[in-house]
Design an enzyme around this catalytic site. Structure first.
Site, PDB file in Angstrom:
ATOM      1  N   ARG A 147     108.480 102.410 -41.811  1.00 29.92           N
ATOM      2  CA  ARG A 147     109.746 101.681 -41.740  1.00 29.92           C
ATOM      3  C   ARG A 147     110.848 102.706 -42.003  1.00 29.92           C
ATOM      4  O   ARG A 147     110.579 103.862 -42.303  1.00 29.92           O
ATOM      5  CB  ARG A 147     109.800 100.465 -42.661  1.00 29.92           C
ATOM      6  CG  ARG A 147     108.942 100.426 -43.884  1.00 29.92           C
ATOM      7  CD  ARG A 147     109.303 101.444 -44.956  1.00 29.92           C
ATOM      8  NE  ARG A 147     110.713 101.339 -45.289  1.00 29.92           N
ATOM      9  CZ  ARG A 147     111.459 102.288 -45.767  1.00 29.92           C
ATOM     10  NH1 ARG A 147     110.935 103.485 -46.017  1.00 29.92           N
ATOM     11  NH2 ARG A 147     112.737 102.131 -46.026  1.00 29.92           N
ATOM     12  N   GLY A 148     112.113 102.225 -41.919  1.00 32.88           N
ATOM     13  CA  GLY A 148     113.227 103.162 -41.997  1.00 32.88           C
ATOM     14  C   GLY A 148     113.599 103.565 -40.579  1.00 32.88           C
ATOM     15  O   GLY A 148     112.718 103.926 -39.771  1.00 32.88           O
ATOM     16  N   ALA A 149     114.889 103.480 -40.271  1.00 26.93           N
ATOM     17  CA  ALA A 149     115.333 103.631 -38.878  1.00 26.93           C
ATOM     18  C   ALA A 149     114.832 104.912 -38.195  1.00 26.93           C
ATOM     19  O   ALA A 149     114.238 104.844 -37.109  1.00 26.93           O
ATOM     20  CB  ALA A 149     116.862 103.526 -38.827  1.00 26.93           C
TER      21      ALA A 149
ATOM     22  N   ARG B  29     110.627  95.793 -33.749  1.00 31.40           N
ATOM     23  CA  ARG B  29     111.644  95.501 -34.779  1.00 31.40           C
ATOM     24  C   ARG B  29     113.015  95.576 -34.100  1.00 31.40           C
ATOM     25  O   ARG B  29     113.305  96.556 -33.409  1.00 31.40           O
ATOM     26  CB  ARG B  29     111.567  96.487 -35.956  1.00 31.40           C
ATOM     27  CG  ARG B  29     110.358  96.212 -36.865  1.00 31.40           C
ATOM     28  CD  ARG B  29     110.497  96.890 -38.213  1.00 31.40           C
ATOM     29  NE  ARG B  29     111.400  96.196 -39.100  1.00 31.40           N
ATOM     30  CZ  ARG B  29     111.809  96.690 -40.273  1.00 31.40           C
ATOM     31  NH1 ARG B  29     111.402  97.880 -40.673  1.00 31.40           N
ATOM     32  NH2 ARG B  29     112.627  96.004 -41.037  1.00 31.40           N
TER      33      ARG B  29
ATOM     34  N   ASP C  60     120.971 101.389 -40.352  1.00 33.01           N
ATOM     35  CA  ASP C  60     120.068 101.058 -39.241  1.00 33.01           C
ATOM     36  C   ASP C  60     120.791 101.018 -37.909  1.00 33.01           C
ATOM     37  O   ASP C  60     120.176 101.169 -36.853  1.00 33.01           O
ATOM     38  CB  ASP C  60     119.376  99.725 -39.510  1.00 33.01           C
ATOM     39  CG  ASP C  60     118.364  99.891 -40.629  1.00 33.01           C
ATOM     40  OD1 ASP C  60     118.771  99.842 -41.804  1.00 33.01           O
ATOM     41  OD2 ASP C  60     117.188 100.139 -40.317  1.00 33.01           O
TER      42      ASP C  60
ATOM     43  N   ASN D 214     122.810  97.778 -42.563  1.00 35.37           N
ATOM     44  CA  ASN D 214     121.757  98.370 -43.396  1.00 35.37           C
ATOM     45  C   ASN D 214     121.031  97.238 -44.129  1.00 35.37           C
ATOM     46  O   ASN D 214     121.362  96.060 -43.957  1.00 35.37           O
ATOM     47  CB  ASN D 214     122.371  99.388 -44.371  1.00 35.37           C
ATOM     48  CG  ASN D 214     121.323 100.224 -45.086  1.00 35.37           C
ATOM     49  OD1 ASN D 214     120.402 100.758 -44.452  1.00 35.37           O
ATOM     50  ND2 ASN D 214     121.408 100.332 -46.393  1.00 35.37           N
TER      51      ASN D 214
HETATM   52  O1  MRU Z   1     113.371  97.287 -43.453  1.00 34.81           O
HETATM   53  P1  MRU Z   1     113.376  98.764 -43.645  1.00 34.81           P
HETATM   54  O2  MRU Z   1     112.616  99.218 -44.847  1.00 34.81           O
HETATM   55  O3  MRU Z   1     112.968  99.500 -42.390  1.00 34.81           O
HETATM   56  O4  MRU Z   1     114.904  99.103 -43.907  1.00 34.81           O
HETATM   57  C1  MRU Z   1     115.279 100.424 -44.172  1.00 34.81           C
HETATM   58  C2  MRU Z   1     116.739 100.590 -44.397  1.00 34.81           C
HETATM   59  O5  MRU Z   1     117.501  99.662 -44.385  1.00 34.81           O
HETATM   60  C3  MRU Z   1     117.222 102.000 -44.522  1.00 34.81           C
HETATM   61  O6  MRU Z   1     118.325 102.069 -45.381  1.00 34.81           O
HETATM   62  C4  MRU Z   1     117.653 102.515 -43.142  1.00 34.81           C
HETATM   63  O7  MRU Z   1     116.649 102.256 -42.193  1.00 34.81           O
HETATM   64  C5  MRU Z   1     117.966 103.955 -43.156  1.00 34.81           C
HETATM   65  S1  MRU Z   1     116.523 104.943 -43.390  1.00 34.81           S
HETATM   66  C6  MRU Z   1     117.006 106.567 -43.390  1.00 34.81           C
END
Ligand code: MRU
Length: 371
Positions: free
Chosen positions: A57-59, A94, A250, A260
């Site tokens: 996960r994480g963008a 996603r 995101d 985000n």
């Molecule tokens: O749902 P997630 O865990 O994928 O959400 C992650 C976030 O909101 C992060 O802040 C964002 O993706 C930036 S990651 C460098």
């Protein structure tokens, strides 16, 4: 662009291409912080599952993983129809982080220009390039954010206030990227440079990416930190215990609205009310210039109510188990992201430098770099 002289904060990578191009190895983030388990993804279906169910996960990491998904598809069947179907499946895994579409478009530019027989090698190389560049981009975000942290640390030190106090939300750390993280890159670089600092880590309900992932990362790197309930941030700011907020993103629109993890907006409101700078670490792959009004236009992922009604953790015997928090029969809703309007953002820390959350500056940022 190079990754700079500094090494990323951890020797592990959340995704690693296995030799031979047959599979990638990821960290299964659902298990952290209690177990560090690696998983092998050897086809597009495995990649879709890993993204949708948040093994990764994480963008930026979602984008890089999807890129390898395309490459794995090309190895299995590189025909036009199969490649397009795999791309659609990955795109649907996603909805909010634009890095997914960004990576899939970049991959499509490569495979669509080639005959099927040439697609496997070329897409694997492109996915590796995306991963390599992510590391370098985040190192640059770290370098560009470092002076901000140094200046605020000096301001605190000048009044005898001790360590710089940083607050972050969710996990925009190395686990959310290919390495370094975005919001954490300046923190790791400041820590390495000897800036005394302490990080308030929002637990980030409902999935607790702060409590489980950011706290684990910072602990591994020896960065002083304290996990707080999401609702504590406003109180800490009122009592001058936060010098800056720094979060990831995101999707950022052309006019600078920042999407985000859910709860980010409340931190931005509290920061504005208390005169605390609110910075967003943004790789340019997260900028979506096709959108203007973040509130109206960014698709917000609605995740399972079970993430709200249940919580998992380790019991005294060491077993990880899930327990129910809410009464039987209570409904729960789970919007996973929110939008912070540009007016609440102090600045966007990008690999190309610090920019204001304003349309003209963001469009200029994306103009081709002079040679
Ligand atoms: O749902 P997630 O865990 O994928 O959400 C992650 C976030 O909101 C992060 O802040 C964002 O993706 C930036 S990651 C460098």
């Amino acid at each position: 662009m190079t990754g700079g002289e500094l090494e990323p904060p951890h020797r592990l990578r959340p995704i690693r291409a296995l030799p031979g191009g047959e599979a990638v190895e990821i960290i299964d983030q659902r298990r952290l912080p209690h177990e560090l388990r690696l998983a092998r993804l050897d086809g597009v279906e495995a990649v879709v599952t890993a993204i949708r169910d948040m093994w990764v996960r994480g963008a930026p990491l979602i984008g890089a993983t999807a890129a390898f998904g395309v490459a794995l598809q090309a190895r299995a069947d590189a025909g036009d129809a199969a490649m397009a179907a795999a791309t659609d499946r990955l795109q649907a895994s996603r909805p909010t982080a634009v890095n997914l579409a960004w990576a899939l478009q970049r991959m499509a530019r490569v495979w669509a220009a080639l005959a099927p027989a040439d697609r496997a090698a070329a897409t694997w190389a492109e996915a590796e390039a995306i991963a390599r560049e992510d590391l370098a981009v985040n190192a640059a975000i770290g370098r560009n954010g470092l002076p901000i942290l140094q200046a605020l640390a000096a301001r605190r030190a000048a009044v005898g206030g001790g360590a710089l106090q940083v607050l972050t939300h969710c996990n925009a750390g190395w686990l959310a990227t290919v390495g370094w993280g975005t919001a954490t890159a300046p923190i790791y670089q400041a820590h390495a440079a000897g800036v005394p600092l302490h990080v308030w880590v929002d637990e980030t309900r409902p999935r607790n990416q702060g409590a489980s992932l950011t706290a684990w990362e910072l602990g591994q790197a020896g960065v002083p930190h304290t996990v707080v309930a999401d609702n504590a941030g406003g109180h800490l700011m009122q009592h001058r215990q936060v010098d800056l907020v720094i979060v990831g993103c995101d999707r950022v629109t052309a006019r600078g609205d920042v999407c985000n993890k859910i709860g980010t907006y409340l931190k931005a409101l509290a920061a504005r009310d208390n005169g605390v700078p609110f910075y967003v670490a943004m790789p340019t792959s997260t900028l979506d210039l096709s959108l203007a009004d973040g509130l109206a236009e960014i698709p917000i992922e609605e995740r399972s109510a079970r993430e709200v009604t249940h919580v998992s953790g380790r019991d005294a015997s060491g077993s990880v188990l899930e327990v129910q928090l809410t009464p039987d029969g209570s409904a729960a809703a789970n919007p996973a992201f929110d939008v912070t309007p540009a007016r609440l953002v102090t600045g966007l820390i990008t690999e190309r430098g610090l920019v204001p959350a304003q349309e003209a500056a963001l469009r200029r940022l994306m103009e081709p770099m002079p040679r």
